[in-house]
Design an enzyme around this catalytic site. Structure first.
Site, PDB file in Angstrom:
ATOM      1  N   GLU A   1      -6.537  23.651  38.467  1.00 38.16           N
ATOM      2  CA  GLU A   1      -7.762  22.955  39.036  1.00 38.16           C
ATOM      3  C   GLU A   1      -9.097  23.869  38.892  1.00 38.16           C
ATOM      4  O   GLU A   1      -9.173  24.692  39.431  1.00 38.16           O
ATOM      5  CB  GLU A   1      -7.595  22.432  40.441  1.00 38.16           C
ATOM      6  N   LYS A   2      -9.893  23.551  37.755  1.00 42.81           N
ATOM      7  CA  LYS A   2     -10.892  24.184  37.491  1.00 42.81           C
ATOM      8  C   LYS A   2     -11.854  24.700  38.527  1.00 42.81           C
ATOM      9  O   LYS A   2     -12.564  25.644  38.262  1.00 42.81           O
ATOM     10  CB  LYS A   2     -11.580  23.556  36.308  1.00 42.81           C
ATOM     11  N   HIS A   3     -12.110  23.769  39.437  1.00 43.47           N
ATOM     12  CA  HIS A   3     -13.196  24.293  40.550  1.00 43.47           C
ATOM     13  C   HIS A   3     -12.483  25.355  41.550  1.00 43.47           C
ATOM     14  O   HIS A   3     -13.555  25.951  42.191  1.00 43.47           O
ATOM     15  CB  HIS A   3     -13.368  22.874  41.536  1.00 43.47           C
TER      16      HIS A   3
ATOM     17  N   HIS B   1     -18.905  17.885  42.535  1.00 38.85           N
ATOM     18  CA  HIS B   1     -17.732  17.849  43.071  1.00 38.85           C
ATOM     19  C   HIS B   1     -17.409  18.412  44.643  1.00 38.85           C
ATOM     20  O   HIS B   1     -16.305  18.623  44.938  1.00 38.85           O
ATOM     21  CB  HIS B   1     -16.808  18.291  42.119  1.00 38.85           C
TER      22      HIS B   1
ATOM     23  N   HIS C   1     -15.304  25.510  33.695  1.00 43.73           N
ATOM     24  CA  HIS C   1     -16.006  24.185  34.271  1.00 43.73           C
ATOM     25  C   HIS C   1     -17.227  24.216  33.713  1.00 43.73           C
ATOM     26  O   HIS C   1     -17.906  25.017  33.111  1.00 43.73           O
ATOM     27  CB  HIS C   1     -16.324  24.583  35.921  1.00 43.73           C
TER      28      HIS C   1
ATOM     29  N   CYS D   1     -19.732  22.827  43.712  1.00 46.73           N
ATOM     30  CA  CYS D   1     -20.248  22.132  42.451  1.00 46.73           C
ATOM     31  C   CYS D   1     -21.196  21.103  42.930  1.00 46.73           C
ATOM     32  O   CYS D   1     -20.965  20.478  43.968  1.00 46.73           O
ATOM     33  CB  CYS D   1     -18.788  21.648  41.886  1.00 46.73           C
TER      34      CYS D   1
ATOM     35  N   HIS E   1     -24.496  19.286  35.894  1.00 48.59           N
ATOM     36  CA  HIS E   1     -22.983  19.645  36.213  1.00 48.59           C
ATOM     37  C   HIS E   1     -22.791  20.966  36.297  1.00 48.59           C
ATOM     38  O   HIS E   1     -22.473  21.668  35.454  1.00 48.59           O
ATOM     39  CB  HIS E   1     -21.820  18.708  35.630  1.00 48.59           C
TER      40      HIS E   1
HETATM   41 FE   LIG Z   1     -17.532  20.075  38.833  1.00 51.19          FE
END
Ligand SMILES: [Fe+3]
Ligand SMILES: [Fe+3]
Ligand SMILES: [Fe+3]
Ligand SMILES: [Fe+3]
Lengths: 125, 125, 125, 125
Positions: free
Chosen positions: C16-18, C112, C46, C109, C52
Site C-alpha cells: 500500500e503506497k500510502h 487519500h 505515490h 495525502c 495529488h
Molecule cells: Fe494518495
C-alpha cells in the site's frame, strides 16, 4: 551570499493583493489577550486555486527595545479544492505581551513568494 | 503494530480541559465562507507555560459520503513566555464547502498528547 | 461523536503506497542521537503532482510505560511543480531518548487522507 | 514600516552557531533527486533546552532567472525534554529541479530570532 530576506516583498495592501492585512487594536493592557487577525486579499482578492494560492501566514511580535522577533503563531492553509473544499487565507490568533512593540506578518504565495507587513501596538499598564 | 490513532483522547470539553472546543454555525450555504473557531480551555483553562502548553491545532472537514478527511488548516502556537510573550491556544479560520459534513479538530499538548473533537455542519443550497 | 482517529489508515507499505516507511535502528544507546527516516512510496511510488501529493509527515516517540506520544518533528512538503520544483515525501530527523519505546509516523495525502505506521526501538545503557 | 526581513541574521556558520549549515551537491542532473541536509550547530552546538532551542528550519529553492523563491519544505523540531526526548535541529529533504539556482535555508531560535544562509547548485542536462 544571496539572501532570502532580500526577496521579501511589501507594499500597500489596498493596492497589492499579496500584502498581509493586519487587524489588531492600537492599544491593549499588559497581560490582556490581544486578538490579531491577518488575512490576504481583503481589498483585492488573491486567487485561491490549486495552481495559485496562499500557503501560510506567520505572525511575530517584537517588544520595543528588544533585538529579536518572537513568533506568535504559524498557520498553514491546506485545502485548495480537494473534494470542493477551499481554505481562505485568513487567521485570527490571540496573544499576551508586557511591552509595546511591533506585530509582523509574513506570508507565502506558491507562485509569488514571500510578503510582509507590520503594525505597532501600544501596551499600557 | 502499535497505532498512534489509538492514542487520541477525547471527552466532554466542559469537563476535560484538553478537548478542543469547536465553534461553527449549525448550517451554512454552499460556497459561503464558514468561520470556525477552535480553542483549548474555554471552560477550564489549560496551562500555558514553557513546561506545559498546547503546541498545535489542526482542523479537517469530511464531506458526507466521502471516505477521507480534508485538512482545512494547521495552526502552531509558538510563544510560551519568550520575552513575556504568550500565544493562546485559539485559532479562527474560514473555509468553503459544497456538501454537509463533519468538522474535526485535533490538538497536541506537549505533556498530554493528542486530543480530538468533531461537530456536524449542514450545507444548504 | 465522529472520530478523526477512526479515519487513520494503515497496512503493509510493500503493498500500500500510502503507508509511511520508517527506517530507524533496532537498538540505540541512551542519549545517543537516533536517525530516523520516514518516506512515502519507497516500494510503490505515490503520485507527486499538484492534484495529488503527500502534504506532511509527523514523527512521534512514546517511551515504554508512558501514556502519551511525544512529537519529534513535523515536516511539510511544500512544492509540487511550481517553477518545475518538486519536493519528495521523504524526511530524515534525529532525536535522543532515555528509554526504549515506539516510533510512530503519521502522514497526510491531500486526496487519500491520514495514514500511520510504527516501529519499536530498544534503548540500551 | 518596520520590516521583519530586516531582522534576519547571518554570518559564517563556523563562527556563529545559529547560521544554518546547508549540505547539498555542487551539481545535479535535471529531474534527479537532490538531497539537501540543513542543520544548526554542526561546528558550534546550539543549546537544545525547553528554554532555548531551534524551533524550525525552512528550505527554499530559487531557479536562476526567476524572481521568487519556491518553498521546498518546512520542518518543526517539536520535543525539547518532554519525557527525556530531544529533537535535534537537523533535517534532510529531497527535491527535483530543472534549472540551476540557489538553495536558501531559514531558521528560528526561540530566543535569538531569524537566521538564514544560501548555497548555489548547478543543474546539468
Ligand atoms: Fe494518495
Ligand atoms: Fe500570488
Ligand atoms: Fe496538558
Ligand atoms: Fe539561540
Amino acid at each position: 551570499m544571496k539572501k532570502l530576506s532580500s526577496l521579501y516583498q511589501s507594499g500597500d495592501w489596498k493596492g497589492e493583493k499579496h500584502v498581509p492585512v493586519i487587524h489588531a487594536p492600537e492599544t491593549a493592557k499588559k497581560g490582556e489577550l490581544i486578538e490579531v487577525n491577518v488575512n490576504i486579499g481583503e481589498e483585492i482578492p488573491h486567487p485561491n486555486t490549486l495552481e495559485h494560492h496562499i500557503v501560510w501566514i506567520k505572525v511575530y511580535f517584537q517588544p520595543e527595545g528588544g533585538k529579536f522577533p518572537v513568533e506568535i503563531g504559524n498557520c498553514d492553509f491546506v485545502s485548495h479544492g480537494e473534494y470542493d473544499v477551499f481554505t481562505e487565507p485568513y487567521v485570527t490568533l490571540k496573544f499576551k505581551a508586557e511591552k509595546s512593540g511591533t506585530i509582523y506578518a509574513a506570508s507565502y504565495c506558491n507562485i509569488h513568494g514571500l510578503w510582509e507587513n507590520s503594525k505597532e501596538i501600544k501596551i499600557e499598564d
